[in-house]
Write a protein that holds these residues in place. Structure first.
Motif, mmCIF file in Angstrom:
data_model
loop_
_atom_site.group_PDB
_atom_site.id
_atom_site.type_symbol
_atom_site.label_atom_id
_atom_site.label_comp_id
_atom_site.label_asym_id
_atom_site.label_seq_id
_atom_site.Cartn_x
_atom_site.Cartn_y
_atom_site.Cartn_z
ATOM 1 N N GLY A 55 0.794 -1.228 0.000
ATOM 2 C CA GLY A 55 0.000 0.000 0.000
ATOM 3 C C GLY A 55 0.824 1.275 0.000
ATOM 4 N N LEU A 56 2.131 1.169 0.293
ATOM 5 C CA LEU A 56 2.973 2.368 0.368
ATOM 6 C C LEU A 56 3.674 2.617 -0.972
ATOM 7 C CD1 LEU A 56 4.670 1.639 3.827
ATOM 8 C CD2 LEU A 56 2.516 2.829 3.371
ATOM 9 N N GLU A 57 4.217 3.802 -1.138
ATOM 10 C CA GLU A 57 4.977 4.081 -2.359
ATOM 11 C C GLU A 57 6.184 4.959 -2.062
ATOM 12 O OE1 GLU A 57 1.986 5.784 -4.913
ATOM 13 O OE2 GLU A 57 2.013 7.720 -3.911
ATOM 14 N N PHE A 58 7.241 4.740 -2.830
ATOM 15 C CA PHE A 58 8.497 5.473 -2.652
ATOM 16 C C PHE A 58 9.134 5.696 -4.019
ATOM 17 C CE2 PHE A 58 7.752 2.567 0.823
ATOM 18 C CZ PHE A 58 7.839 3.392 1.933
ATOM 19 N N PRO A 59 9.735 6.864 -4.232
ATOM 20 C CA PRO A 59 10.412 7.075 -5.515
ATOM 21 C C PRO A 59 11.518 6.048 -5.771
ATOM 22 C CG PRO A 59 10.011 9.168 -4.426
ATOM 23 C CD PRO A 59 9.623 8.102 -3.449
ATOM 24 N N TYR A 60 12.335 5.735 -4.754
ATOM 25 C CA TYR A 60 13.478 4.835 -4.955
ATOM 26 C C TYR A 60 13.351 3.614 -4.056
ATOM 27 C CZ TYR A 60 15.158 9.094 -7.081
ATOM 28 O OH TYR A 60 15.253 10.204 -7.865
ATOM 29 N N VAL A 61 13.462 2.447 -4.652
ATOM 30 C CA VAL A 61 13.269 1.226 -3.872
ATOM 31 C C VAL A 61 14.395 0.207 -4.116
ATOM 32 C CG1 VAL A 61 11.762 -0.775 -3.509
ATOM 33 C CG2 VAL A 61 10.754 1.496 -3.817
ATOM 34 N N PHE A 62 14.995 -0.242 -3.030
ATOM 35 C CA PHE A 62 15.965 -1.328 -3.101
ATOM 36 C C PHE A 62 15.278 -2.600 -2.626
ATOM 37 C CE2 PHE A 62 18.467 2.476 -2.488
ATOM 38 C CZ PHE A 62 19.570 2.288 -3.306
ATOM 39 N N ILE A 63 15.356 -3.646 -3.415
ATOM 40 C CA ILE A 63 14.827 -4.939 -2.970
ATOM 41 C C ILE A 63 16.043 -5.845 -2.802
ATOM 42 C CG2 ILE A 63 13.203 -6.811 -3.437
ATOM 43 C CD1 ILE A 63 11.766 -4.844 -5.362
ATOM 44 N N THR A 64 16.260 -6.268 -1.583
ATOM 45 C CA THR A 64 17.517 -6.927 -1.259
ATOM 46 C C THR A 64 17.342 -8.439 -1.126
ATOM 47 O OG1 THR A 64 17.143 -6.723 1.104
ATOM 48 C CG2 THR A 64 18.210 -4.871 0.014
ATOM 49 N N GLY A 65 18.457 -9.119 -1.100
ATOM 50 C CA GLY A 65 18.415 -10.570 -0.869
ATOM 51 C C GLY A 65 17.693 -11.340 -1.956
ATOM 52 N N MET A 66 17.909 -10.948 -3.216
ATOM 53 C CA MET A 66 17.245 -11.649 -4.323
ATOM 54 C C MET A 66 17.985 -12.955 -4.605
ATOM 55 S SD MET A 66 14.641 -9.812 -5.101
ATOM 56 C CE MET A 66 14.172 -10.940 -6.379
ATOM 57 N N GLU A 67 17.865 -13.870 -3.647
ATOM 58 C CA GLU A 67 18.556 -15.149 -3.775
ATOM 59 C C GLU A 67 17.563 -16.286 -3.643
ATOM 60 O OE1 GLU A 67 20.914 -14.182 -0.439
ATOM 61 O OE2 GLU A 67 21.300 -12.313 -1.521
ATOM 62 N N GLN A 68 17.884 -17.353 -4.327
ATOM 63 C CA GLN A 68 17.037 -18.527 -4.254
ATOM 64 C C GLN A 68 16.956 -18.982 -2.798
ATOM 65 O OE1 GLN A 68 15.347 -18.973 -6.603
ATOM 66 N NE2 GLN A 68 14.501 -21.025 -6.547
ATOM 67 N N ASP A 69 15.804 -19.304 -2.353
ATOM 68 C CA ASP A 69 15.506 -19.753 -0.980
ATOM 69 C C ASP A 69 15.353 -18.611 0.020
ATOM 70 O OD1 ASP A 69 15.574 -22.215 -2.034
ATOM 71 O OD2 ASP A 69 17.328 -22.923 -0.947
ATOM 72 N N LEU A 70 15.836 -17.415 -0.320
ATOM 73 C CA LEU A 70 15.565 -16.287 0.566
ATOM 74 C C LEU A 70 14.356 -15.531 0.008
ATOM 75 C CD1 LEU A 70 16.230 -14.571 2.979
ATOM 76 C CD2 LEU A 70 17.974 -13.389 1.652
ATOM 77 N N PHE A 71 14.382 -15.271 -1.295
ATOM 78 C CA PHE A 71 13.241 -14.650 -1.964
ATOM 79 C C PHE A 71 13.192 -15.217 -3.361
ATOM 80 C CE2 PHE A 71 11.004 -10.252 -2.563
ATOM 81 C CZ PHE A 71 9.797 -10.918 -2.606
ATOM 82 N N PRO A 72 12.353 -16.202 -3.689
ATOM 83 C CA PRO A 72 11.325 -16.814 -2.856
ATOM 84 C C PRO A 72 11.896 -17.501 -1.612
ATOM 85 C CG PRO A 72 11.692 -18.137 -4.812
ATOM 86 C CD PRO A 72 12.429 -16.859 -5.012
ATOM 87 N N HIS A 73 11.172 -17.337 -0.550
ATOM 88 C CA HIS A 73 11.562 -17.860 0.734
ATOM 89 C C HIS A 73 11.089 -19.297 0.828
ATOM 90 C CE1 HIS A 73 11.996 -17.493 5.214
ATOM 91 N NE2 HIS A 73 12.976 -16.726 4.810
ATOM 92 N N ARG A 74 11.987 -20.166 1.223
ATOM 93 C CA ARG A 74 11.595 -21.580 1.280
ATOM 94 C C ARG A 74 11.154 -22.013 2.673
ATOM 95 N NH1 ARG A 74 10.656 -21.846 -3.232
ATOM 96 N NH2 ARG A 74 12.022 -22.555 -4.892
ATOM 97 N N GLY A 75 11.865 -21.553 3.669
ATOM 98 C CA GLY A 75 11.469 -21.853 5.036
ATOM 99 C C GLY A 75 11.499 -23.320 5.377
ATOM 100 N N PHE A 76 10.652 -23.684 6.295
ATOM 101 C CA PHE A 76 10.670 -25.036 6.835
ATOM 102 C C PHE A 76 10.351 -26.101 5.808
ATOM 103 C CE2 PHE A 76 9.711 -23.351 11.287
ATOM 104 C CZ PHE A 76 11.047 -23.428 11.629
ATOM 105 N N ASP A 77 9.660 -25.701 4.762
ATOM 106 C CA ASP A 77 9.279 -26.694 3.767
ATOM 107 C C ASP A 77 10.490 -27.265 3.053
ATOM 108 O OD1 ASP A 77 6.847 -26.035 4.513
ATOM 109 O OD2 ASP A 77 6.137 -25.285 2.581
ATOM 110 N N GLY A 78 11.621 -26.576 3.208
ATOM 111 C CA GLY A 78 12.814 -27.024 2.527
ATOM 112 C C GLY A 78 12.567 -27.089 1.036
ATOM 113 N N PRO A 79 13.093 -28.103 0.403
ATOM 114 C CA PRO A 79 12.976 -28.160 -1.049
ATOM 115 C C PRO A 79 11.586 -28.582 -1.527
ATOM 116 C CG PRO A 79 14.293 -29.988 -0.212
ATOM 117 C CD PRO A 79 13.873 -29.196 0.960
#
Ligand code: ATP
Ligand code: MG
Length: 658
Positions: free
Chosen positions: A553-577
């Motif tokens: 719902g929020l907006e910002f002119p400049y946005v950093f999206i961090t941690g674009m790594e497999q298993d972090l984002f998308p997040h895998r969590g307890f489900d593992g593979p």
């Protein structure tokens, strides 16, 4: 000129709609919230008294913003300002609305006007009491786990009674039913409601008492609900009741932004709306006003890969724009340094810090980012809880302090019964008073095993480096086991706890003993500064750090999206593979939410190595990055080599928090 002139024809038709059900469906940034606020103003101008208008959103921040927007609009409208229409629309979150009604109807609830609203910790405490009263062992039946189970059911509008009547002879559900019944008794006794009760009890009260229902239906004749895709059963039912027979209910949402499925939200509520109200007017908004063409193209590409959705495509008239930068870094520190440096450059060019947002999928990521910003003296504000104020981080540090300092009474009070050991307040009082001798033998034994843990940690401190010591403490204290049992928040807590291990490694080169002492004092000072910082003026114009969930719902002119790594984002969590399509689609919606926060520029960063759960992982870039097209992405220059950065890297310690 009318306030409606700032709307496009579709938005305007929605804002001018005054009677009957209305469904506004649109992608991100298409002006849903804007249309909703203008509709409210239009209703007031058309003669509806402001106090008859109700608007509900999901977060306090969103509610505050909406109230401000409405107030600002009202202030600009001379006809309204001078009119006789007193009062203001009621803008609330579902929870605050519930608390309001339960307070007003205290005669019906029997819990008084000053009932307490239990937070997470209070709820766990009371549940533990209920577990013990049921003659169960809270070590075996963890309060958190039962809380999650009960919370889910409450979201589905079940009570202790209806749940008990429904469950068969299955073992765990029977346990839940028993504990829940006792827990409810305690809630009544303490004149308290938990968070879920605020919606559950309000909904039940309004369903069961026609007189009370009639009162609120008469009071709020025009209902608005933003972010409707994230309603659960209880919220859905509450909305329906409030809509009453008049059906003047306007719901707004985007099924592509439904990100609370894991909490029982069901975006199909959006689709059911048309079935519930066959005469509903449906307005589709397709122009995005927030983002440039490149950002929007990326967003469209991301979301179209989901299978469970209605196809819709957004367009924008903001042609071109800056390309999306993909930034690859060595590790999370370099990622943080890159972001901090870029923030510094932007600020030097005249960008306000508050126009920059740094988003992350998991809370633990904030620690490295905070540190990077501090090193460059960039003002920042964390939405949510700062790293050192997180409960799990405090627990781990408390164990170490208590082990090293037997007089640390505050720390002992914090951890004596965490994880649950069946040691209550009386025991604590005696332990603190040095009167352990008078404890009953069984309790004495439990206290002794607690002391053994502390002694183990103290002994480990004699030879272990800080990072090893923290790792050892997480396990030896039983905290790890406790977190692992909590399916909902445990993983996040464990991640945060292990982030301390990563932090500890920075102190490993200091002489033995000095390392951990420095870390403890740095941590204490950092959290102290954090809590002060939130009140200083400087913090208001500050870079925003938050989870992607919190950014909706929020907006910002400049946005950093961090941690674009497999298993972090998308997040895998307890489900593992294990691949769970529903969860994967929700992750993708989350990524869509993240990208669509940006107006001008997006950076997507990933680290080849990241310390998660205390061990350095080698990562592959997120699969999400593969869905983006060459047409609108660019790869940022190789990072590193900057002399200033290198120096910092070597001498880097937590002391930078000072
Ligand atoms: P989200 O899905 O992220 O909640 P939204 O659909 O609620 O987004 P808003 O936040 O209402 O969208 O609007 C996005 C931005 O576009 C805001 O800055 C808003 O002022 C602007 N905007 C919306 N409609 C128009 C319009 N007709 N003309 C100009 N700007 C507009
Ligand atoms: Mg919105």
């Amino acid at each position: 000129m009318s306030h409606l002139d700032s709307l496009n024809p579709a938005q305007r038709s929605a804002a001018e709609h005054t009677t009957g059900p209305l469904l506004i469906i649109a992608g991100a940034g298409a002006g849903k919230t804007k249309t909703l606020t203008h509709r409210i103003l239009n209703l007031i101008k058309s003669g509806i008294a402001p106090e008859h208008i109700l608007a509900i959103t999901f977060t306090n921040k969103a509610a505050r913003e909406m109230a401000d927007r409405v107030r600002a609009l009202l202030a600009t409208e001379a006809s309204v300002r001078h009119g006789a229409k007193a009062g203001e629309p009621f803008v609330a979150t579902f929870h605050s609305l519930g608390a309001y009604i339960l307070r007003a109807e205290h005669e019906a609830t029997g819990r008084g006007t000053h009932f307490s609203i239990l937070d997470d910790d209070d709820t766990n405490r009371l549940l533990k009491q209920a577990i013990i009263a049921q003659q169960l062992d809270p070590k075996q039946f963890e309060p958190r786990r039962l809380k999650n189970a009960i919370s889910r059911e409450k979201g589905e509008l079940l009570t202790a009674e209806t749940y008990a009547a429904r469950v068969g002879n299955e073992y765990f559900p029977r346990i839940v039913a028993g504990v829940w019944k006792e827990y409810e008794r305690l809630l009544v006794q303490e004149k308290a409601f938990d968070f879920d009760d605020l919606i559950l009890h309000t909904t039940l009260l309004l369903s069961e008492r026609p007189d009370i229902r009639a009162k609120y239906q008469a009071r709020w004749t025009h209902i608005h609900i933003d972010e409707y895709q994230d309603t659960n059963v209880a919220q859905y039912k509450l909305s329906k009741i409030l809509g009453g027979d008049q059906h003047n209910i306007c719901v707004v949402g985007d099924t592509d932004q439904s990100i609370y499925g894991w909490r029982g939200a069901d975006f199909r509520n959006m689709m059911i709306f048309e079935e519930d109200y066959p005469d509903a007017t449906v307005v589709l908004l397709e122009e995005n006003y927030r983002s440039t063409e490149h950002i929007l193209a990326a967003a469209n590409d991301i979301i179209k890969k989901n299978k469970v959705r209605k196809d819709k495509t957004l367009f924008t008239n903001k042609k071109g724009g800056e390309k999306i930068s993909i930034v690859s870094t060595l590790d999370e520190r370099e990622e943080a340094r890159f972001i901090a440096k870029t923030c510094r450059d932007l600020i030097t060019q005249g960008v306000s810090p508050k126009d920059i947002a740094i988003l992350y999928r998991a809370n633990f990521q904030s620690r490295a980012l905070e540190e990077g910003l501090l090193a460059r003296d960039i003002p920042y504000q964390v939405l949510g809880v700062k790293f050192f104020n997180r409960m799990e981080v405090k627990h781990v540090l408390a164990y170490i302090r208590a082990a090293l300092n037997p007089d640390a009474t505050a720390d002992i009070a914090r951890i004596l019964n965490v994880p649950t050991r069946g040691l209550g307040k009386t025991t604590l009082a005696k332990v603190l008073a040095g009167d352990e001798a008078s404890l009953p033998p069984a309790t004495k034994e439990k206290v002794a095993s607690f002391r053994t843990i502390l002694a183990d940690i103290a002994r480990a401190a004699e030879t272990y480096t800080p990072s090893l010591l923290i790792r050892y403490t997480i396990k030896q204290s039983g905290l790890e086991e406790m977190f692992l049992k909590d399916r909902e928040e445990g993983e996040e807590r464990l991640e945060n706890a292990y982030e301390l291990v990563a932090l500890g490694s920075k102190y490993d080169t200091l002489p033995l003993g000095e390392g951990i002492a420095t870390l403890l004092s740095d941590a204490a000072l950092a959290s102290d500064q954090d809590s002060l910082g939130t009140h200083t003026k400087k913090q208001v114009d500050a870079v925003r750090l938050m989870t992607v969930h919190a950014s909706k719902g929020l907006e910002f002119p400049y946005v950093f999206i961090t941690g674009m790594e497999q298993d972090l984002f998308p997040h895998r969590g307890f489900d593992g593979p294990v691949r769970n399509p529903e969860r994967e689609e929700e992750e993708r919606r989350l990524f869509y939410v993240a990208v669509t926060r940006a107006e001008k520029k997006v950076w997507l960063s990933y680290a080849h190595m990241r310390t998660v759960f205390g061990s350095k992982n080698v990562n592959t870039p997120s699969e999400f990055l593969m869905d983006l097209d060459e047409a609108y992405i660019e790869t940022a220059e190789e990072i590193g080599g900057d002399e200033e950065d290198t120096e910092q890297h070597e001498g880097e310690r937590m002391i930078e928090y000072l």
